[in-house]
Design an enzyme around this catalytic site. Structure first.
Site, mmCIF file in Angstrom:
data_model
loop_
_atom_site.group_PDB
_atom_site.id
_atom_site.type_symbol
_atom_site.label_atom_id
_atom_site.label_comp_id
_atom_site.label_asym_id
_atom_site.label_seq_id
_atom_site.Cartn_x
_atom_site.Cartn_y
_atom_site.Cartn_z
ATOM 1 N N LYS A 1 36.171 21.184 29.242
ATOM 2 C CA LYS A 1 37.254 20.417 28.774
ATOM 3 C C LYS A 1 37.457 20.543 27.252
ATOM 4 O O LYS A 1 36.738 20.757 26.573
ATOM 5 C CB LYS A 1 37.172 19.019 29.092
ATOM 6 C CG LYS A 1 37.093 18.795 30.681
ATOM 7 C CD LYS A 1 36.983 17.202 31.088
ATOM 8 C CE LYS A 1 35.813 16.334 30.245
ATOM 9 N NZ LYS A 1 36.070 15.052 30.685
ATOM 10 N N ARG B 1 39.288 4.921 37.535
ATOM 11 C CA ARG B 1 40.197 5.927 36.735
ATOM 12 C C ARG B 1 41.052 6.690 37.739
ATOM 13 O O ARG B 1 42.256 6.376 37.888
ATOM 14 C CB ARG B 1 39.164 6.860 35.652
ATOM 15 C CG ARG B 1 40.217 7.615 34.834
ATOM 16 C CD ARG B 1 39.000 8.553 33.779
ATOM 17 N NE ARG B 1 38.029 9.084 34.329
ATOM 18 C CZ ARG B 1 37.169 10.029 33.424
ATOM 19 N NH1 ARG B 1 37.398 9.911 32.090
ATOM 20 N NH2 ARG B 1 36.285 10.683 34.223
ATOM 21 N N CYS C 1 42.689 14.216 2.352
ATOM 22 C CA CYS C 1 43.974 14.647 2.478
ATOM 23 C C CYS C 1 44.127 15.351 3.865
ATOM 24 O O CYS C 1 43.271 15.792 4.678
ATOM 25 C CB CYS C 1 44.409 15.428 1.260
ATOM 26 S SG CYS C 1 44.034 14.713 -0.363
ATOM 27 N N HIS D 1 31.853 9.915 39.431
ATOM 28 C CA HIS D 1 31.408 9.911 38.004
ATOM 29 C C HIS D 1 31.062 8.659 37.666
ATOM 30 O O HIS D 1 31.539 7.596 37.804
ATOM 31 C CB HIS D 1 32.678 10.282 37.342
ATOM 32 C CG HIS D 1 32.310 10.596 36.057
ATOM 33 N ND1 HIS D 1 31.605 11.801 35.311
ATOM 34 C CD2 HIS D 1 32.667 9.770 34.494
ATOM 35 C CE1 HIS D 1 31.942 11.756 33.912
ATOM 36 N NE2 HIS D 1 32.419 10.682 33.488
ATOM 37 N N TYR E 1 44.650 10.152 -3.517
ATOM 38 C CA TYR E 1 45.973 9.281 -3.054
ATOM 39 C C TYR E 1 45.615 7.883 -3.189
ATOM 40 O O TYR E 1 44.550 7.365 -2.882
ATOM 41 C CB TYR E 1 46.159 9.553 -1.338
ATOM 42 C CG TYR E 1 47.365 10.909 -1.303
ATOM 43 C CD1 TYR E 1 48.352 10.970 -1.620
ATOM 44 C CD2 TYR E 1 46.752 11.643 -0.609
ATOM 45 C CE1 TYR E 1 49.202 12.112 -1.507
ATOM 46 C CE2 TYR E 1 47.445 13.047 -0.341
ATOM 47 C CZ TYR E 1 48.747 13.084 -0.753
ATOM 48 O OH TYR E 1 49.595 14.246 -0.790
#
Length: 372
Positions: free
Chosen positions: A35, A132, A300, A161, A254
């Site tokens: 995945k 799920r 950043c 699962h 920043y």
């Protein structure tokens, strides 16, 4: 090819090593979970390594991920663990991709869209407590088997699962295991594959019912539970210094979020939150030239700044994830899990693929470049 001095190194030999250890740990067949671009490691090369290491199939989250592998020339069995739209079932049939039954309603929609499911392989997902996706009632499992067979499909597998396999207490695993066992016993159907264990369960809770296990994080060299296995992390992340300057008691970045308390040396690195190096890395330490260097100022989008102990030249490499900076420590520092750190690494970061101790490819999706 790549044109920015930030890259990830993917060690396929480490993946092969980890799979060999996992095979010794369990007598079951292994399903390699790929995945999210193989947890950020590159789907194709991980799939290739997994099958050469003896896995029985690979698993992905979606049809898109399955088709990505097919387009790269991977022709072994692929199981989609998540949802596929019923109207896209003909594509799965055409591409020989196995699918999961995620609900009774979903299967009804599938047979309504495609009455002939010839040669399509199904794995029935059973919800034993994760809540799920999956079927909860035994009658729904029975009906799913019948519907698949009535429409010429192949109910090859059944799986569940574990929700808490990485917990010290295995009480939840025990409850889910016995629920799963009861459903399989009631089915009285000769499934080819029965699988429940993920990496955590494979390493800490081996059941006596299933004949396959899904290995994800452990395959990539990271154990989700305490383990004595000598797993080798397969991904390292590096960048290089692009700018160095001396500053006085000045602000950096920043929001003027960091102010030097004395004269110091600030270096800039070409990696930022758009690469998956999150703003919460501010204040953490990276490894460079045998020294620990602090990320100062806000990270950043494309760059970040670090404080150096002494002047270093532009081009000096910096380790972000490595043996000195393990992803497990980064996850702990950022109050998250290694899965998240790996999966959010952007495709802006090229992957250098090492296979049989040689660099065999540089994957740069931004340039659509997969050349050695």
């Amino acid at each position: 090819m790549y044109y920015r001095d930030t890259y990830a190194k993917i060690d396929c030999d480490a993946i092969a090593h980890n799979l060999s250890l996992l095979k010794k740990q369990s007598s079951k067949a292994l399903i390699a979970v790929l995945k999210a671009n193989a947890y950020g490691h590159n789907d194709y090369w991980t799939a290739k390594t997994a099958m050469e290491s003896g896995c029985c199939m690979v698993a992905v989250s979606s049809l898109d991920e399955a088709l990505s592998l097919r387009k790269q020339g991977f022709y072994d069995q692929i199981l989609i663990l998540g949802h596929i739209r019923p109207q896209d079932i003909p594509i799965a049939i055409e591409q020989h991709v196995s699918v999961s039954v995620i609900s009774a309603e979903w299967l009804n929609q599938v047979v309504a869209c495609c009455s002939d499911l010839r040669k399509l392989i199904f794995h029935i997902k059973v919800d034993t407590g994760m809540n799920r996706i999956g079927l909860k009632k035994i009658e729904d499992v029975h009906r799913a088997i019948d519907l698949i067979l009535d429409h010429n499909g192949i109910p090859e597998g059944i799986f569940t699962h574990y929700a808490c396999a990485d917990s010290e207490s295995k009480e939840m695993c025990e409850q889910q295991f016995y629920t799963f066992k009861e459903i399989i016993s009631a089915c009285k159907y000769p499934f080819k594959w029965m699988h429940a264990e993920n990496s955590a369960a494979l390493l800490s809770y081996e059941d006596t019912l299933t004949n396959a296990a899904r290995c994800g994080l452990a395959m990539y060299g990271i154990s989700p539970v305490k383990s004595d296995l000598d797993l080798h992390p397969a991904l390292s992340l590096f960048t290089h210094i692009t700018c160095v300057k001396r500053i006085k008691k000045e602000y950096v970045g920043y929001g003027a979020a960091f102010q030097a308390k004395e004269d110091c040396i600030i270096a800039t690195l070409p990696i930022g939150y758009a690469d998956g190096f999150l703003r919460t890395n501010q204040g953490r330490f990276l490894y460079c030239s045998h020294e620990w260097i602090e990320v100062v100022g806000r990270v950043c989008m494309d760059q970040c700044m670090v404080k150096l102990p002494y002047m270093l030249p532009v081009g000096t490499p910096v380790e972000i994830i490595s043996k000195h900076c393990p992803v497990t420590q980064m996850a702990k520092d950022l109050n998250t899990i290694p899965y998240e750190i790996l999966c959010i690494l952007s495709d802006r970061i090229p992957r250098k693929i090492y296979y049989h101790q040689q660099e065999v490819a540089i994957i740069n999706n931004r340039l659509h470049d997969q050349n050695p």
